[in-house]
Design an enzyme around this catalytic site. Structure first.
Site, PDB file in Angstrom:
ATOM      1  N   ASP A  60       0.846  -1.200   0.000  1.00 64.01           N
ATOM      2  CA  ASP A  60       0.000   0.000   0.000  1.00 64.01           C
ATOM      3  C   ASP A  60       0.877   1.243   0.000  1.00 64.01           C
ATOM      4  OD1 ASP A  60      -1.739   2.187   0.897  1.00 64.01           O
ATOM      5  OD2 ASP A  60      -3.186   0.607   1.331  1.00 64.01           O
TER       6      ASP A  60
ATOM      7  N   SER B 156      -7.034   4.329  -0.611  1.00 63.37           N
ATOM      8  CA  SER B 156      -7.026   2.868  -0.602  1.00 63.37           C
ATOM      9  C   SER B 156      -8.433   2.287  -0.712  1.00 63.37           C
ATOM     10  CB  SER B 156      -6.352   2.343   0.669  1.00 63.37           C
ATOM     11  OG  SER B 156      -4.985   2.691   0.659  1.00 63.37           O
TER      12      SER B 156
ATOM     13  N   GLU C  48      -1.408  -7.739   2.163  1.00 65.93           N
ATOM     14  CA  GLU C  48      -1.094  -6.313   2.076  1.00 65.93           C
ATOM     15  C   GLU C  48       0.057  -5.926   3.002  1.00 65.93           C
ATOM     16  OE1 GLU C  48      -3.137  -1.914   2.594  1.00 65.93           O
ATOM     17  OE2 GLU C  48      -3.589  -3.477   4.034  1.00 65.93           O
TER      18      GLU C  48
ATOM     19  N   ASP D 294       2.483   2.589   3.220  1.00 67.58           N
ATOM     20  CA  ASP D 294       1.710   3.829   3.077  1.00 67.58           C
ATOM     21  C   ASP D 294       1.906   4.752   4.274  1.00 67.58           C
ATOM     22  OD1 ASP D 294      -0.566   5.500   2.001  1.00 67.58           O
ATOM     23  OD2 ASP D 294      -1.490   4.814   3.865  1.00 67.58           O
TER      24      ASP D 294
ATOM     25  N   ASP E 210      -1.637   0.037  -4.635  1.00 63.59           N
ATOM     26  CA  ASP E 210      -2.936   0.673  -4.919  1.00 63.59           C
ATOM     27  C   ASP E 210      -2.754   2.124  -5.350  1.00 63.59           C
ATOM     28  OD1 ASP E 210      -2.019   1.292  -2.378  1.00 63.59           O
ATOM     29  OD2 ASP E 210      -3.971   1.064  -1.405  1.00 63.59           O
TER      30      ASP E 210
ATOM     31  N   HIS F 232      -1.008  11.016  -0.716  1.00 64.63           N
ATOM     32  CA  HIS F 232      -0.810  10.113  -1.853  1.00 64.63           C
ATOM     33  C   HIS F 232      -0.440  10.937  -3.080  1.00 64.63           C
ATOM     34  CE1 HIS F 232      -4.009   7.386   0.239  1.00 64.63           C
ATOM     35  NE2 HIS F 232      -2.912   7.526   0.950  1.00 64.63           N
TER      36      HIS F 232
HETATM   37 ZN    ZN Z   1      -2.518   6.471   2.685  1.00 60.03          ZN
END
Ligand code: ZN
Length: 487
Positions: free
Chosen positions: A64, A122, A303, A308, A357, A448
């Site tokens: 992620d 996500s 995952e 992330d 993702d 992101h």
């Molecule tokens: Zn995030």
């Protein structure tokens, strides 16, 4: 009985044959259930094959917030860690899990945002990968009207495949949730937990992640004891890495933190008392259990969820986090190459796909010069957040310098830098932290980003080419469905 499969024509599209096979399978299952011959789900699975006789598996691994840059960083880190003296000439000696792929492609990640926003989350991205449909950010496998969208995991479970979800985040976090639950907003974590346990038609055999609080009677608003309900439904419940290792091949619910996510890989490795399993350990266990639970095969999503979070924090701990995810990819690649773990019931065709993702942090392998130094990234022993807490009680410049050297290997901290950390330990965190600056590791954002993300795939020739090109993230699911003959 005439049907498209019985004509023997060889020019029919695979998807048509697959949907016929699925209807036939479902009809057979229904007849068995009606006759009372259907004992347990597992025994029903034993009698059927939807994969043309051979077991078929899909292992999907999602780092992620990862990207091509994260993959490069994992390669440099591994090379430097292996032999600093030979670096950088040894970079191409590194074999990462992703390097075992037969096909490399990429996907677009943009959501179906009402305002046309390009940057996804996500929820929307997990929904796109799991269902093949774009939706709005924060949605968990529902459309704009809130209608549930069927996921590949749900189709696989209905067709008799074993299924599993593994993550280092809360189990109720967006990415795993998007494969087996349906809510309007990812924040509805108690509802996501309820759907995992009570929506038994989904029947996820292996559920491993963090955060018991959304499953416990004493912390849920409705006081439902979802852990007890899961045990009554045949799940073995585990809370530690040792309990997971000792678990037999039953359905497993593993919740390895009281609240919140797993620690970063770096902090887990540094903590001799940790009870949290590693992502590769969970991946091995999940495959072992799923292999034993269905002759048809399985669908497993794994995952590396904290790549992330390290990205949001602009923490160099992102690199070992990506390396840990890659080790899980390697487990899956090894499994696909080998004879299985011995608990399966015949030869298997395993498709392994790894795809992020979205990217997080705008990670750059440069700052404002040609300088990069991997030593402080490889030598850091804990994440920046943990390091900030460790600096808190220190009371002298010398103590700060000594501690920074012990924890990061940086032995030339200036007195000004040490004074700044003495005044404000949180200055060790963030984009301009001393490790980021010394390493030459750059970040552009704490959110992101909208870049395409890479896809790596290994599997039978007939399917792997689907992943070796640029496409949309909603196109990935066609490959999973085709491999499992789901539609
Ligand atoms: Zn995030």
């Amino acid at each position: 009985m005439p049907s498209t499969t019985d004509t023997g024509r060889n020019d029919e599209p695979t998807t048509e044959r697959a949907s016929t096979a699925r209807r036939t399978f479902m009809a057979g299952l229904g007849a068995l259930a009606g006759s009372g011959a259907l004992g347990t789900t597992a025994s029903a699975r034993d009698g059927h094959g939807v994969g043309g006789g051979r077991t078929r598996n899909v292992i999907l691994l999602v780092p992620d917030g990862g990207s091509r840059v994260h993959d490069t960083a994992a390669r440099y880190y591994s090379a430097y860690q292996d032999d600093p003296a030979a670096f950088p000439a040894n970079i191409d000696d590194v074999e990462l899990g992703i390097d075992r792929a037969d096909a490399v492609g990429s996907v677009s990640t943009y959501p179906d945002d009402p305002d046309g926003q390009l940057i996804t989350d996500s929820g929307a991205a997990g929904t796109a990968i799991a269902t093949g449909q774009k939706t709005y950010p924060t949605a968990i496998s529902v459309d704009h009207a809130g209608n549930p969208i069927e996921t590949v995991l749900e189709r696989a479970a209905a067709a008799g495949y074993a299924t599993g979800l593994v993550t280092t985040t809360q189990l109720t976090h967006a990415t795993p949730a998007a494969f087996a639950t349906h809510v309007r907003s990812r924040g509805q974590q108690e509802e996501i937990a309820r759907q995992y346990v009570r929506e038994q038609d989904v029947d996820v055999d292996v559920l491993l992640g963090g955060d018991r609080s959304h499953f416990r009677a004493d912390s849920r608003k409705d006081h439902a004891d979802l852990i007890g309900e899961a045990e009554a439904n045949g799940y073995q419940y585990v809370e530690t890495a040792d309990e997971l290792a000792a678990a037999e091949n039953e359905k497993i619910l593993g919740l390895f933190t009281e609240t919140g996510h797993f620690d970063y890989s770096l902090d887990r490795t540094d903590d001799p008392d940790t009870t949290q399993p590693t992502l590769p350990e969970m991946t091995v266990k999940a495959i072992e259990v799923l292999e034993s639970r269905s002759r048809n095969g399985f669908f497993l999503m794994v995952e590396g969820g904290r790549v992330d979070h390290a990205g949001h924090a602009n923490d160099p701990a992102v690199v070992p986090e990506q390396v840990e995810h890659d080790a899980a990819v390697n487990v899956a690649m090894e499994y696909a190459d080998g004879p299985g773990f011995g608990r399966g019931r015949g030869p298997a065709d395993t498709l392994v796909v790894t795809v992020a993702d979205h990217e997080t942090g705008g990670l750059v392998l440069a700052r404002d010069s040609y300088h990069m130094d991997w030593e402080p990234i490889v030598d850091q022993e804990v994440s920046q957040g943990v390091l900030a807490a460790e600096l808190e009680p220190l009371s002298s410049v010398e103590e700060v310098k000594t501690h920074i050297e012990a924890r990061t290997g940086i032995d030339d901290l200036s007195t000004d830098e040490a004074n700044e950390l003495l005044d404000d330990p949180s200055a060790i965190t963030g984009r301009d932290s001393v490790v980021n600056r010394r390493a030459g590791l750059g970040w552009r954002t704490d959110t992101h980003s909208a870049t395409d993300v890479p896809v790596y795939a290994k599997g039978p020739d007939a399917i792997v080419g689907h992943f070796g090109k640029h496409q949309d993230n909603t196109d990935l699911v066609d490959g999973f469905d085709a491999h499992l003959n789901l539609r």
